[in-house]
Enzyme design. Structure first.
Site, PDB file in Angstrom:
ATOM      1  N   GLY A 226     -21.011  15.665  67.769  1.00 38.44           N
ATOM      2  CA  GLY A 226     -20.589  14.313  67.390  1.00 38.44           C
ATOM      3  C   GLY A 226     -21.792  13.565  66.839  1.00 38.44           C
ATOM      4  O   GLY A 226     -22.764  14.165  66.375  1.00 38.44           O
ATOM      5  N   ARG A 227     -21.718  12.233  66.934  1.00 37.22           N
ATOM      6  CA  ARG A 227     -22.793  11.404  66.360  1.00 37.22           C
ATOM      7  C   ARG A 227     -24.152  11.736  66.966  1.00 37.22           C
ATOM      8  O   ARG A 227     -25.157  11.845  66.253  1.00 37.22           O
ATOM      9  CB  ARG A 227     -22.484   9.919  66.601  1.00 37.22           C
ATOM     10  CG  ARG A 227     -21.354   9.398  65.745  1.00 37.22           C
ATOM     11  CD  ARG A 227     -20.896   8.050  66.254  1.00 37.22           C
ATOM     12  NE  ARG A 227     -20.096   8.264  67.451  1.00 37.22           N
ATOM     13  CZ  ARG A 227     -18.895   7.736  67.663  1.00 37.22           C
ATOM     14  NH1 ARG A 227     -18.368   6.939  66.767  1.00 37.22           N
ATOM     15  NH2 ARG A 227     -18.234   7.991  68.765  1.00 37.22           N
ATOM     16  N   ILE A 228     -24.198  11.900  68.297  1.00 37.97           N
ATOM     17  CA  ILE A 228     -25.499  12.129  68.946  1.00 37.97           C
ATOM     18  C   ILE A 228     -26.007  13.539  68.623  1.00 37.97           C
ATOM     19  O   ILE A 228     -27.182  13.733  68.317  1.00 37.97           O
ATOM     20  CB  ILE A 228     -25.395  11.891  70.472  1.00 37.97           C
ATOM     21  CG1 ILE A 228     -24.990  10.429  70.732  1.00 37.97           C
ATOM     22  CG2 ILE A 228     -26.713  12.214  71.167  1.00 37.97           C
ATOM     23  CD1 ILE A 228     -24.583  10.124  72.170  1.00 37.97           C
TER      24      ILE A 228
ATOM     25  N   HIS B  67     -30.181   9.983  84.339  1.00 37.28           N
ATOM     26  CA  HIS B  67     -29.150   9.527  83.393  1.00 37.28           C
ATOM     27  C   HIS B  67     -29.650   8.320  82.576  1.00 37.28           C
ATOM     28  O   HIS B  67     -29.036   7.243  82.593  1.00 37.28           O
ATOM     29  CB  HIS B  67     -27.849   9.179  84.145  1.00 37.28           C
ATOM     30  CG  HIS B  67     -26.629   9.179  83.262  1.00 37.28           C
ATOM     31  ND1 HIS B  67     -25.370   9.489  83.714  1.00 37.28           N
ATOM     32  CD2 HIS B  67     -26.473   8.893  81.931  1.00 37.28           C
ATOM     33  CE1 HIS B  67     -24.500   9.393  82.723  1.00 37.28           C
ATOM     34  NE2 HIS B  67     -25.155   9.031  81.630  1.00 37.28           N
ATOM     35  N   ILE B  68     -30.768   8.543  81.865  1.00 37.93           N
ATOM     36  CA  ILE B  68     -31.400   7.426  81.147  1.00 37.93           C
ATOM     37  C   ILE B  68     -31.419   7.612  79.636  1.00 37.93           C
ATOM     38  O   ILE B  68     -32.180   6.943  78.938  1.00 37.93           O
ATOM     39  CB  ILE B  68     -32.859   7.198  81.635  1.00 37.93           C
ATOM     40  CG1 ILE B  68     -33.670   8.502  81.575  1.00 37.93           C
ATOM     41  CG2 ILE B  68     -32.875   6.587  83.027  1.00 37.93           C
ATOM     42  CD1 ILE B  68     -35.175   8.306  81.721  1.00 37.93           C
TER      43      ILE B  68
ATOM     44  N   ARG C 206     -15.695  21.453  68.998  1.00 41.79           N
ATOM     45  CA  ARG C 206     -14.244  21.688  68.995  1.00 41.79           C
ATOM     46  C   ARG C 206     -13.756  21.899  67.567  1.00 41.79           C
ATOM     47  O   ARG C 206     -12.989  22.775  67.261  1.00 41.79           O
ATOM     48  CB  ARG C 206     -13.511  20.474  69.574  1.00 41.79           C
ATOM     49  CG  ARG C 206     -13.225  20.573  71.042  1.00 41.79           C
ATOM     50  CD  ARG C 206     -12.687  19.280  71.526  1.00 41.79           C
ATOM     51  NE  ARG C 206     -13.499  18.167  71.019  1.00 41.79           N
ATOM     52  CZ  ARG C 206     -13.256  16.890  71.256  1.00 41.79           C
ATOM     53  NH1 ARG C 206     -12.225  16.531  71.963  1.00 41.79           N
ATOM     54  NH2 ARG C 206     -14.040  15.937  70.779  1.00 41.79           N
TER      55      ARG C 206
ATOM     56  N   ILE D  16     -27.692  16.451  78.214  1.00 43.70           N
ATOM     57  CA  ILE D  16     -27.680  14.974  78.188  1.00 43.70           C
ATOM     58  C   ILE D  16     -26.228  14.493  78.070  1.00 43.70           C
ATOM     59  O   ILE D  16     -25.986  13.338  77.734  1.00 43.70           O
ATOM     60  CB  ILE D  16     -28.529  14.382  77.035  1.00 43.70           C
ATOM     61  CG1 ILE D  16     -28.045  14.875  75.660  1.00 43.70           C
ATOM     62  CG2 ILE D  16     -30.006  14.661  77.231  1.00 43.70           C
ATOM     63  CD1 ILE D  16     -28.548  14.015  74.509  1.00 43.70           C
ATOM     64  N   ALA D  17     -25.276  15.421  78.322  1.00 39.92           N
ATOM     65  CA  ALA D  17     -23.868  15.070  78.114  1.00 39.92           C
ATOM     66  C   ALA D  17     -23.286  14.411  79.358  1.00 39.92           C
ATOM     67  O   ALA D  17     -23.251  13.177  79.474  1.00 39.92           O
ATOM     68  CB  ALA D  17     -23.100  16.312  77.718  1.00 39.92           C
ATOM     69  N   ARG D  18     -22.843  15.212  80.298  1.00 38.58           N
ATOM     70  CA  ARG D  18     -22.272  14.711  81.536  1.00 38.58           C
ATOM     71  C   ARG D  18     -22.449  15.765  82.623  1.00 38.58           C
ATOM     72  O   ARG D  18     -22.411  16.969  82.326  1.00 38.58           O
ATOM     73  CB  ARG D  18     -20.754  14.461  81.396  1.00 38.58           C
ATOM     74  CG  ARG D  18     -20.358  13.131  80.835  1.00 38.58           C
ATOM     75  CD  ARG D  18     -20.711  11.974  81.776  1.00 38.58           C
ATOM     76  NE  ARG D  18     -20.324  10.685  81.221  1.00 38.58           N
ATOM     77  CZ  ARG D  18     -21.086   9.925  80.443  1.00 38.58           C
ATOM     78  NH1 ARG D  18     -22.301  10.304  80.119  1.00 38.58           N
ATOM     79  NH2 ARG D  18     -20.650   8.752  80.006  1.00 38.58           N
TER      80      ARG D  18
ATOM     81  N   GLU E  70     -23.611  13.162  90.426  1.00 41.03           N
ATOM     82  CA  GLU E  70     -24.730  12.221  90.423  1.00 41.03           C
ATOM     83  C   GLU E  70     -24.308  10.878  91.045  1.00 41.03           C
ATOM     84  O   GLU E  70     -23.116  10.532  90.980  1.00 41.03           O
ATOM     85  CB  GLU E  70     -25.263  12.024  88.990  1.00 41.03           C
ATOM     86  CG  GLU E  70     -24.306  11.333  88.049  1.00 41.03           C
ATOM     87  CD  GLU E  70     -24.862  11.250  86.622  1.00 41.03           C
ATOM     88  OE1 GLU E  70     -25.262  12.290  86.066  1.00 41.03           O
ATOM     89  OE2 GLU E  70     -24.867  10.132  86.087  1.00 41.03           O
TER      90      GLU E  70
HETATM   91  C1  DGY Z   1     -22.936   6.899  77.833  1.00 40.30           C
HETATM   92  O1  DGY Z   1     -22.920   5.857  77.171  1.00 40.30           O
HETATM   93  O2  DGY Z   1     -21.990   7.689  77.845  1.00 40.30           O
HETATM   94  C2  DGY Z   1     -24.141   7.128  78.679  1.00 40.30           C
HETATM   95  O3  DGY Z   1     -24.176   8.417  79.176  1.00 40.30           O
HETATM   96  C3  DGY Z   1     -24.163   6.123  79.809  1.00 40.30           C
HETATM   97  O4  DGY Z   1     -23.091   6.411  80.659  1.00 40.30           O
END
Ligand code: DGY
Length: 340
Positions: free
Chosen positions: A167-169, A297-298, A189, A248-250, A279
């Site tokens: 996606g964008r990130i 999660h920063i 996907r 860095i997703a979830r 978390e």
């Molecule tokens: C987001 O914006 O999804 C970051 O992970 C903060 O939750």
């Protein structure tokens, strides 16, 4: 509960909930138009507390820590919108919200570059063993420069970067990788348009191909039932022993226990994690390892971006309460229904 408008609790202003601490100026601005129930103490509500708070307001600003499901909004008869201060919205049960005529919004775009920067920073810290090196110095272990007995890492430049979730990130990370002369492969996907692929010089491959060929793997996909444990023991076993993995997703996209076991066994070289299963708890097995870089999660956490996220969430909330379509409405079908 800190209510900046305690002395105006009989006001006719619409009542809103700000479920977590936000910047004081943003809160003060909100208080000009709304009776604000705020939580500047920043203690996450229990599900019961959240349900009670939501039952008293027409709109709410929440974060990923607040689960908004049928239970949370049961009894929230006047609730029109819940605005997430987050781009990810796996904390929302969107069908349940739509069924209750509650609009849902998120904060895309404003955090793309900041998050992509962080993804790259975590990748570099992981591959080049930066935090491990710092701990080594602080522990008094550095007594001489050494060709071989210093923390030796893996190169990023001219290596192959595999991005899962384009996606964008993900695209932002791919563009940063171009500056390092990296070859970028991705899995998503759906495949990007030819022009988007060209802009990131990225080639589409299967997940297995990506895991086998990438020197560094970065995960940036949304968390859904389908993406749960996208990376587990089986997938890690496909990776190169010299590879790094960055999430860095979830939390939940990686099987953290399987990852800890693989890092311990040397199945892969190192990992960088900004998000964790369950978390803010972190799997204790990960905490024992030196070849994992941990962050709380920063990825979106710069002052400028967090302010932009709050402002955008407020814009969504205000729009909904003014009868307008929020710019980042997640359940647009609901707006149509409500309008007709
Ligand atoms: C987001 O914006 O999804 C970051 O992970 C903060 O939750």
């Amino acid at each position: 509960m800190n209510n900046p408008e305690n002395n105006q609790s009989l006001s006719n202003k619409p009542k809103i909930l700000v479920a977590r601490a936000i910047f004081p100026e943003a809160l003060a601005k909100l208080a000009e138009s709304f009776e604000v129930r705020s939580n500047q103490a920043d203690q996450v509500f229990t599900p019961q507390e959240l349900q009670k708070e939501l039952s008293e307001v027409v709109g709410a600003l929440v974060t990923g820590s607040e689960r908004i499901d049928a239970g949370a909004i049961a009894g929230a008869k006047n609730l029109k919108i819940v605005a997430n201060v987050s781009v990810g919205y796996n904390n929302f049960d969107v069908p349940a919200m739509s069924a209750a005529n509650v609009m849902a919004s998120n904060t895309p775009d404003v955090l793309t570059d900041t998050t992509a920067d962080f993804g790259f920073a975590l990748l570099m810290a992981t591959a080049r063993r930066i935090t491990e090196s710092e701990h080594w110095i602080r522990a008094g272990k550095w007594d001489q420069w050494s060709i071989v007995n210093n923390p030796l890492g893996m190169d990023l430049h001219h290596s192959t970067l595999g991005i899962i979730g384009m996606g964008r990130i993900g695209q932002g990370i791919a563009k940063r990788a171009l500056g390092f002369g990296m070859k970028v492969i991705y899995h998503n996907r759906s495949r990007l348009s030819e022009s988007d692929e060209k802009a990131c010089a990225a080639s589409y491959v299967s997940k297995e191909e990506l895991l086998r060929n990438a020197d560094h793997v970065v995960l940036v996909l949304p968390y859904t039932a389908h993406s749960h444990h996208t990376i587990g023991a089986k997938e890690i076993a496909l990776m190169k022993p010299t590879a790094t993995l960055v999430n860095i997703a979830r939390g939940g996209i990686v099987d953290d226990l399987a990852l800890a076991q693989a890092l311990k066994a040397g199945t892969i070289f190192a990992a960088g994690l900004d998000v964790f299963e369950g978390e803010p708890q972190v799997n204790p097995e990960l905490l024992k390892l030196s070849n994992v870089v941990l962050a709380p999660h920063i990825a979106s956490a710069t002052e400028k971006t967090r302010r932009a996220m709050v402002d955008l969430a407020i814009e969504n909330l205000r729009a909904a309460l003014d009868g307008k379509k929020p710019p980042n409405l997640i359940n647009p079908e609901l707006f149509k229904t409500l309008k007709n």
